[in-house]
Design a protein around this motif. Structure first.
Motif, PDB file in Angstrom:
ATOM      1  N   GLY A   1       0.784  -1.241   0.000  1.00 51.39           N
ATOM      2  CA  GLY A   1       0.000   0.000   0.000  1.00 51.39           C
ATOM      3  C   GLY A   1       0.811   1.284   0.000  1.00 51.39           C
ATOM      4  O   GLY A   1       0.256   2.374   0.139  1.00 51.39           O
ATOM      5  N   GLY A   2       2.139   1.179  -0.141  1.00 51.23           N
ATOM      6  CA  GLY A   2       2.985   2.379  -0.149  1.00 51.23           C
ATOM      7  C   GLY A   2       3.351   2.785  -1.560  1.00 51.23           C
ATOM      8  O   GLY A   2       2.845   2.219  -2.536  1.00 51.23           O
ATOM      9  N   PRO A   3       4.244   3.787  -1.676  1.00 51.37           N
ATOM     10  CA  PRO A   3       4.675   4.214  -3.006  1.00 51.37           C
ATOM     11  C   PRO A   3       5.639   3.205  -3.633  1.00 51.37           C
ATOM     12  O   PRO A   3       6.041   2.229  -2.986  1.00 51.37           O
ATOM     13  CB  PRO A   3       5.379   5.537  -2.728  1.00 51.37           C
ATOM     14  CG  PRO A   3       5.802   5.475  -1.302  1.00 51.37           C
ATOM     15  CD  PRO A   3       4.857   4.564  -0.593  1.00 51.37           C
ATOM     16  N   ASN A   4       6.031   3.482  -4.873  1.00 48.71           N
ATOM     17  CA  ASN A   4       6.924   2.575  -5.588  1.00 48.71           C
ATOM     18  C   ASN A   4       8.374   2.775  -5.106  1.00 48.71           C
ATOM     19  O   ASN A   4       9.116   3.553  -5.691  1.00 48.71           O
ATOM     20  CB  ASN A   4       6.785   2.891  -7.087  1.00 48.71           C
ATOM     21  CG  ASN A   4       7.715   2.037  -7.917  1.00 48.71           C
ATOM     22  OD1 ASN A   4       8.274   1.059  -7.423  1.00 48.71           O
ATOM     23  ND2 ASN A   4       7.889   2.419  -9.166  1.00 48.71           N
ATOM     24  N   LEU A   5       8.728   2.091  -4.027  1.00 48.04           N
ATOM     25  CA  LEU A   5      10.081   2.219  -3.478  1.00 48.04           C
ATOM     26  C   LEU A   5      10.714   0.843  -3.361  1.00 48.04           C
ATOM     27  O   LEU A   5      10.054  -0.111  -2.936  1.00 48.04           O
ATOM     28  CB  LEU A   5      10.036   2.824  -2.070  1.00 48.04           C
ATOM     29  CG  LEU A   5       9.580   4.276  -1.927  1.00 48.04           C
ATOM     30  CD1 LEU A   5       9.464   4.639  -0.445  1.00 48.04           C
ATOM     31  CD2 LEU A   5      10.566   5.213  -2.625  1.00 48.04           C
ATOM     32  N   ALA A   6      11.987   0.762  -3.711  1.00 47.77           N
ATOM     33  CA  ALA A   6      12.695  -0.511  -3.586  1.00 47.77           C
ATOM     34  C   ALA A   6      13.270  -0.647  -2.181  1.00 47.77           C
ATOM     35  O   ALA A   6      13.345   0.337  -1.436  1.00 47.77           O
ATOM     36  CB  ALA A   6      13.816  -0.565  -4.609  1.00 47.77           C
TER      37      ALA A   6
END
Ligand code: HAM
Length: 433
Positions: free
Chosen positions: A297-302
């Motif tokens: 449910g978060g942003p597109n982060l690696a």
């Protein structure tokens, strides 16, 4: 009737706690040197957290979770690992909002898997780990690998086998999955029932199969290296070059795919084989994940992280005697002689506590024989004999309980002397063990 512990769980008592705490402190210290701060998350989570992260195709979610309905009819699960909870809290608390990346979290605590108990495999065990979120670079991947390597070094591990592989990016993995599906479809009739199931949900999982007959088929399967995109190839070669320049030795292991679904790009495991050839399984493992934050449910982060199994580390440290100061001992046992002023002896014992040495005193004067027996029971390194004469001259009589050597030390010099003799004695004892 006596109630026994639950199968696959274990009590850790007294002396062993010293070993566990020593290991946990060393791991926490290494993580801290790399700028990780500890996060504590709950042991129970919504079941969905793990089906969305660890993945429905993993053995962990399919077969090993302690899942139950609570009194409000919610499906809850005792966490089988800690990464998912850490990412959940990063998302819940929007820790990414400040754009201050990477977000660095360390953690320690119990995890639960309904596995077949055997050496080094429990149903309740403890993990220590780190997660770094928000920087998509081989630099942070290598930093985490190096952190794990240095954590083991700080526990005096010498021959660490670091296995690494790449699973590539989405495109690499999709192509590879298709190639595996085609290959295994031809052979699946001769493989175990678990592999038949794995072929349907995720053919990558077949590479994890431990059945000997299946292994022969797996050896001939397509290799990920032939399906990597040029970006993934380049990223992996930068990763191994950086490990080389840090002089971290590793083995490329093309069959290392890891049992959790969230990985992409680099994955790794730390193994240890004792001098007499005994294998202890993976002590720790980890890898890069591209979509976990988004899937929760978060942003597109690696992100990238690793976890160690504390019980396995404790087992090796104990077996190989890697830490010489991880057993319960008293540095000093203080023996009042005759009708010496007991308050003065008490003050000395306090002083030694404040210097940080484990010490105890006898609160009444007994026969020397009884006092020495007690010192031995407590694994004391030294006895301090203190009578009126010593108090008057402000000296202490210190007896090494192993060599029986006795010396007289001025009270004023005690700080310096204590430091040297305790350290030297621990080294000697370690060599003798
Ligand atoms: P994992 O390989 O499932 O990875 O577990 C990590 C370590 O936990 C293993 O290498 C092993 O030492 C220990 N362990 C696992 N299962 C058991 C068990 N039943 N009994 C005793 N020890 C066990 C993970 O859990 C990932 N969360 C690692 C990670 C962190 N990847 C990215 N970030």
């Amino acid at each position: 009737m006596e109630v026994k512990p639950v199968k696959g769980t274990h009590d850790i008592l007294g002396a062993d706690i010293i070993l566990y705490q020593r290991i946990e402190d060393a791991l926490a210290k290494t993580a801290h040197t790399y700028g990780y701060l500890e996060f504590r998350t709950p042991i129970i989570e919504h079941t969905e957290l793990f089906s969305r992260s660890v993945g429905d195709s993993s053995d962990i979610v399919r077969k090993e979770m302690y899942t139950f309905l609570d009194k409000g009819n919610r499906s809850l699960t005792l966490r089988p690992e800690l990464t998912a909870g850490i990412i959940r809290t990063i998302v819940n608390n929007k820790l990414y909002a400040s754009q201050d990346f990477p977000i660095k979290a360390s953690y320690i605590g119990p995890a639960f898997r309904y596995e077949r108990p055997q050496a080094g495999r429990f149903r309740q065990f403890s993990q220590f780990g780190v997660e770094a979120v928000g920087l998509d670079s081989h630099l942070i991947d290598v930093e985490v690998i190096s952190l794990g390597y240095n954590a083991l070094k700080s526990l005096n591990f010498i021959d660490i086998t670091l296995k690494i592989n790449t699973l590539g990016d989405d495109e690499s993995r999709n192509n590879y999955r298709e190639a595996l599906r085609a290959y295994f479809s031809e052979h699946i009739k001769d493989m175990c029932s678990d592999c038949k199931e794995r072929l349907k949900i995720n053919p990558l999982r077949i590479l994890d199969c431990k059945v000997e007959e299946d292994q022969k088929i797996i050896k001939q399967a397509p290799r990920i290296q032939d399906y990597l995109t040029s970006d993934s190839k380049e990223r992996f070669s930068k990763t191994v070059n950086l490990l080389d320049s840090l002089k971290i030795k590793f083995d490329l292991d093309e069959n290392l795919v890891r049992g959790l679904d969230y990985y992409s790009e680099v994955v790794f495991e730390y193994h240890y084989i004792s001098r007499d050839g005994k294998s202890f399984g993976a002590l720790g493992a980890g890898g890069h994940y591209s979509h976990l934050v988004e899937e929760l449910g978060g942003p597109n982060l690696a992100g990238v992280g690793l976890s160690f199994g504390i019980e396995r580390l404790a087992q090796v440290v104990e077996n190989e005697k890697l830490l010489f100061d991880a057993f319960p001992f008293l540095a000093f046992y203080i023996m009042p002689i005759g009708d010496v002023n007991i308050e003065k002896v008490y003050e000395l014992n306090e002083k030694i506590h404040r210097l940080g040495y484990p010490s105890e005193m006898a609160y009444e004067s007994k026969s020397l024989k009884a006092l020495f027996k007690k010192a031995e029971k407590r694994s004391a390194l030294f006895a301090i004999l203190i009578g009126d004469e010593e108090l008057e001259k402000e000296v202490l009589t210190i007896k090494n309980l192993r060599t029986k050597e006795q010396t007289s030390v001025a009270l004023a010099d005690f700080d310096n002397v204590a430091n040297n003799i305790v350290e030297e004695e621990l080294v000697e004892l370690n060599e003798e063990r």
